[in-house]
Design a protein around this motif. Structure first.
Motif, PDB file in Angstrom:
ATOM      1  N   ASP A 145     -37.643   2.398  19.951  1.00 43.72           N
ATOM      2  CA  ASP A 145     -36.784   2.968  18.911  1.00 43.72           C
ATOM      3  C   ASP A 145     -37.571   3.279  17.639  1.00 43.72           C
ATOM      4  O   ASP A 145     -37.317   4.278  16.962  1.00 43.72           O
ATOM      5  N   ARG A 158     -40.341   4.617  25.697  1.00 49.42           N
ATOM      6  CA  ARG A 158     -40.428   4.901  24.258  1.00 49.42           C
ATOM      7  C   ARG A 158     -39.624   3.862  23.479  1.00 49.42           C
ATOM      8  O   ARG A 158     -38.521   3.490  23.880  1.00 49.42           O
ATOM      9  N   ILE A 212     -39.619   6.511  18.196  1.00 50.53           N
ATOM     10  CA  ILE A 212     -38.733   7.683  18.174  1.00 50.53           C
ATOM     11  C   ILE A 212     -38.293   8.000  16.751  1.00 50.53           C
ATOM     12  O   ILE A 212     -38.291   9.156  16.324  1.00 50.53           O
ATOM     13  N   TYR A 238     -41.165   9.538  14.824  1.00 51.44           N
ATOM     14  CA  TYR A 238     -41.428  10.917  15.250  1.00 51.44           C
ATOM     15  C   TYR A 238     -40.351  11.865  14.719  1.00 51.44           C
ATOM     16  O   TYR A 238     -40.638  12.991  14.308  1.00 51.44           O
ATOM     17  N   TRP A 239     -39.101  11.398  14.721  1.00 49.64           N
ATOM     18  CA  TRP A 239     -38.007  12.224  14.198  1.00 49.64           C
ATOM     19  C   TRP A 239     -38.208  12.516  12.709  1.00 49.64           C
ATOM     20  O   TRP A 239     -38.080  13.649  12.265  1.00 49.64           O
ATOM     21  N   TRP A 290     -31.133   4.691  16.911  1.00 50.39           N
ATOM     22  CA  TRP A 290     -32.438   4.820  17.565  1.00 50.39           C
ATOM     23  C   TRP A 290     -32.544   3.993  18.835  1.00 50.39           C
ATOM     24  O   TRP A 290     -33.209   4.409  19.790  1.00 50.39           O
ATOM     25  N   ILE A 338     -34.668  14.164  22.449  1.00 46.30           N
ATOM     26  CA  ILE A 338     -34.444  13.436  21.185  1.00 46.30           C
ATOM     27  C   ILE A 338     -33.536  14.244  20.269  1.00 46.30           C
ATOM     28  O   ILE A 338     -32.602  13.708  19.663  1.00 46.30           O
ATOM     29  N   GLU A 355     -39.319  15.514  26.048  1.00 41.84           N
ATOM     30  CA  GLU A 355     -38.901  14.378  25.224  1.00 41.84           C
ATOM     31  C   GLU A 355     -38.410  14.848  23.848  1.00 41.84           C
ATOM     32  O   GLU A 355     -37.417  14.341  23.326  1.00 41.84           O
ATOM     33  N   ARG A 356     -39.084  15.832  23.277  1.00 39.86           N
ATOM     34  CA  ARG A 356     -38.666  16.353  21.967  1.00 39.86           C
ATOM     35  C   ARG A 356     -37.265  16.963  22.038  1.00 39.86           C
ATOM     36  O   ARG A 356     -36.430  16.735  21.163  1.00 39.86           O
ATOM     37  N   ALA A 408     -33.488   5.431  22.381  1.00 39.41           N
ATOM     38  CA  ALA A 408     -34.659   4.892  23.101  1.00 39.41           C
ATOM     39  C   ALA A 408     -34.297   4.466  24.523  1.00 39.41           C
ATOM     40  O   ALA A 408     -35.143   4.535  25.430  1.00 39.41           O
ATOM     41  N   PHE A 456     -45.437  13.046  22.067  1.00 39.89           N
ATOM     42  CA  PHE A 456     -44.208  13.353  22.807  1.00 39.89           C
ATOM     43  C   PHE A 456     -44.337  14.738  23.437  1.00 39.89           C
ATOM     44  O   PHE A 456     -44.802  15.684  22.779  1.00 39.89           O
TER      45      PHE A 456
END
Length: 202
Positions: free
Chosen positions: A101, A99, A104, A107-108, A89, A78, A74-75, A93, A70
């Motif tokens: 869900d 991307r 994401i 990554y979260w 999510w 989010i 994007e970070r 998304a 990402f």
């Protein structure tokens, strides 16, 4: 590390997908669509469950799915959307093109959640620090005010003694009707005792 493929007791394959399986699923969905995920594996010639086929398609094989790291934009997006929407999510998304869900959410959980917790901890620490400082100022102001209005205890004791002597004399003078000599001698004794105590005579 990806879990190695194996066959469970129901005869369904679990674990990592092979390239051959990916090609079968991709070609079938492109040709016929995903009309029923539960029945689709049988018609596509796969020994997988419907849920596994759906997740594989939605998160990896679907055209337009964006994989990889990402970027900063994007970070930040989010983090902002999670603050507004919470753990929704799919809704998050929808705001990030390409991307999924699942991607994401992963990554979260692995990256951004730690950063968010550390930021919240720093904010709480700053709030506590500022509240402590304000409380300290209030206490200092209160103590300064009490010092300014404090009364000398010696002067209070002198005033109380003087008022006591006056009240006793008043009682004696009002109750005594015999002679003025007795009253004068009593008054002289009182003045003497007051002077010895460092007070002003009556």
């Amino acid at each position: 590390m990806v879990k190695a493929a194996y066959v469970d007791k129901d005869g369904l394959k679990k674990g990592a997908w092979s390239e051959e399986e990916d090609n079968k699923l991709r070609s079938y969905i492109i040709r016929y669509g995903h009309w029923n995920w539960r029945l689709l594996p049988k018609f596509a010639g796969l020994r997988r469950c419907g849920k596994s086929c759906r997740l594989r398609w939605m998160n990896y094989l679907k055209p337009g799915v964006k994989r990889g790291e990402f970027n900063q934009e994007e970070r930040d997006l989010i983090a902002q959307l999670h603050q507004e929407l919470g753990n929704k999510w799919s809704a998050i998304a929808a705001k990030l093109a390409g991307r999924t869900d699942n991607d994401i959410k992963n990554y979260w959980m692995t990256h951004l959640q730690k950063r968010e917790k550390s930021n919240k901890s720093a904010e709480i620490f700053e709030e506590e620090k500022s509240s402590e400082a304000s409380n300290r100022k209030k206490l200092e102001k209160g103590s300064a005010g009490s010092d300014a209005t404090s009364v000398d205890p010696k002067s209070c004791s002198r005033k109380s003694e003087k008022s006591k002597v006056s009240s006793e004399m008043f009682i004696l003078e009002s109750s005594s009707s015999n002679s003025s000599i007795v009253l004068n001698s009593f008054k002289w004794d009182l003045n003497l005792s007051v002077e010895q105590n460092g007070l002003e005579p009556l």
